[in-house]
Motif scaffolding. Structure first.
Motif: not given
Ligand code: SF4
Length: 298
Positions: A85, A91, A94, A129
Motif C-alpha cells: 500500500y 496512496p 481505502l 487507510l
C-alpha cells in the motif's frame, strides 16, 4: 477526479478481470461506485459459483487447476496488500472492502469466516487507510435462507455491513431474461422479491439494477414502469432502500448478447425512477457516474 491507485494495483477493467481470473483472492481496484480505492474479495478463485446465469455476467471461464478459496490465503493476500500500500506515489484511503467476484457470495460456505476476518482486518488497519465499509454484493437469491439473512443482519448490526442487492426487473419476463434462468428456471421471481422484502425490512440495502440491451432490445417503457412500481411497493411494505444504483453494460462478457444504454437513456431512466419512487437514484454510464437527476442533467 480519482487519484492514481497505489503502485501495482489494478486501475481498469482489464486488470481487474485478469486479477480475478488469475485466481487472486484480493484484487484492489479504483471503483466508480465506491468513489475511490476498493478492495475486492473473490470467494471463488477456482470456478464461478452462482445461482444466476446473467447474460451480462463478466466472469469468463477460469483456467483449470486454480486452487480453491481458503481463509489462510485470504489473510496472506490481505497482508500483501498492506505491504504494497505505501509504495504508491500518493496512496489514497481505502473506501470499501467488497465481497463479490466470480459468483454469489452468499453461496460460499466461508462467508461467515470471511466476514469475521474482514472485520478484524479493518479493525487493525492503520489510520492512514481510513475506515472502509465492508460491502457485500448479492444477487438477492439467498436472502430467504434464514442462515444467510441472520448472518448478514448480525454483521450489519455489529460491523455496519453494507448490502448491495440485485433487482434487475419489475416483472417475471424481464427477470427471467436478465437472470438467465429462462422460463423453467428453479428460482421464482416472486420468491426472490419476497426474500428481498423480508431481508430489507431487517437490513437496509442498496438496490443495484442493470439496464442494458439484450439481443438488441433495450428495456421498454413498461418494463421501467413495472420496475418503479415494484420498488414503490417494496418501500410501502417496509423495505429499507438506502439508494438505487442503475448501471449499464460496461465490461466485456462471455455471452456477447449485451450492449450499453447511452448516457441519455440511462439518465432518463434514473430521472423516471427517482420521480416515481422518491428514492435516491444514482446512474453509472459506460464510463462514469452521471450527474444526479435533481441537477437537471437527466
Ligand atoms: S449474479 Fe453476478 S456472478 Fe451471478 S451470473 Fe449474475 S452477474 Fe454473474
Amino acid at each position: 477526479m480519482l487519484k492514481p491507485p497505489p503502485r501495482g494495483l489494478a486501475t481498469g477493467v482489464a486488470e481487474h478481470r485478469r486479477d480475478r481470473e488469475a485466481g487472486r483472492v484480493v484484487y484492489p481496484v479504483i471503483s466508480r461506485r465506491s468513489g475511490g480505492l476498493s478492495l475486492g474479495i473473490n470467494l471463488f478463485p477456482d470456478a464461478k459459483l452462482c445461482s444466476f446465469d446473467c447474460p451480462y455476467c463478466e466472469v469468463f471461464p477460469i483456467a483449470p487447476g486454480m486452487p480453491g478459496f481458503s481463509i489462510v490465503e485470504l489473510e496472506s493476500e490481505l497482508g500483501a496488500f498492506l505491504d504494497s500500500y505505501d509504495q504508491g506515489p500518493a496512496p489514497e484511503p481505502l473506501r470499501d472492502i467488497c465481497l463479490s467476484g466470480n459468483g454469489e457470495p452468499c453461496l460460499s460456505p466461508h462467508l461467515g469466516g470471511v466476514l469475521d476476518l474482514l472485520a478484524r482486518f479493518r479493525g487493525d488497519l492503520p489510520l492512514r487507510l481510513g475506515r472502509p465499509e465492508i460491502v457485500l454484493i448479492s444477487n438477492s437469491s439467498g436472502f430467504s435462507d434464514p442462515g444467510v439473512s441472520d448472518l448478514l443482519e448480525r454483521f450489519y448490526r455489529d460491523e455496519g455491513l453494507v448490502v448491495w442487492a440485485k433487482l434487475d426487473a419489475g416483472n417475471e419476463r424481464l427477470f427471467r431474461a436478465m437472470s438467465g434462468l429462462g422460463a423453467a428456471g428453479g428460482l421464482s421471481f416472486d420468491g426472490i422479491v419476497a426474500g428481498l422484502l423480508a431481508f430489507s425490512r431487517r437490513v437496509p440495502v442498496v438496490v443495484q439494477t442493470m439496464l442494458c440491451g439484450l439481443d438488441g432490445a433495450a428495456p421498454s417503457a413498461s418494463d421501467l414502469e413495472d420496475y418503479s412500481a415494484l420498488l414503490s411497493r417494496l418501500v410501502r411494505e417496509g423495505a429499507r432502500v438506502r439508494e438505487v444504483h442503475l448501471y449499464t453494460f460496461a465490461r466485456p462478457c462471455p455471452s456477447g448478447r449485451c450492449s450499453s444504454l447511452d448516457d441519455a437513456a440511462l439518465a432518463g431512466a434514473a430521472a423516471f425512477v427517482q420521480a416515481s419512487t422518491g428514492l435516491r437514484v444514482r446512474a453509472f454510464g459506460r464510463s462514469d457516474e452521471l450527474p444526479p437527476a435533481s441537477d437537471g442533467a437527466a
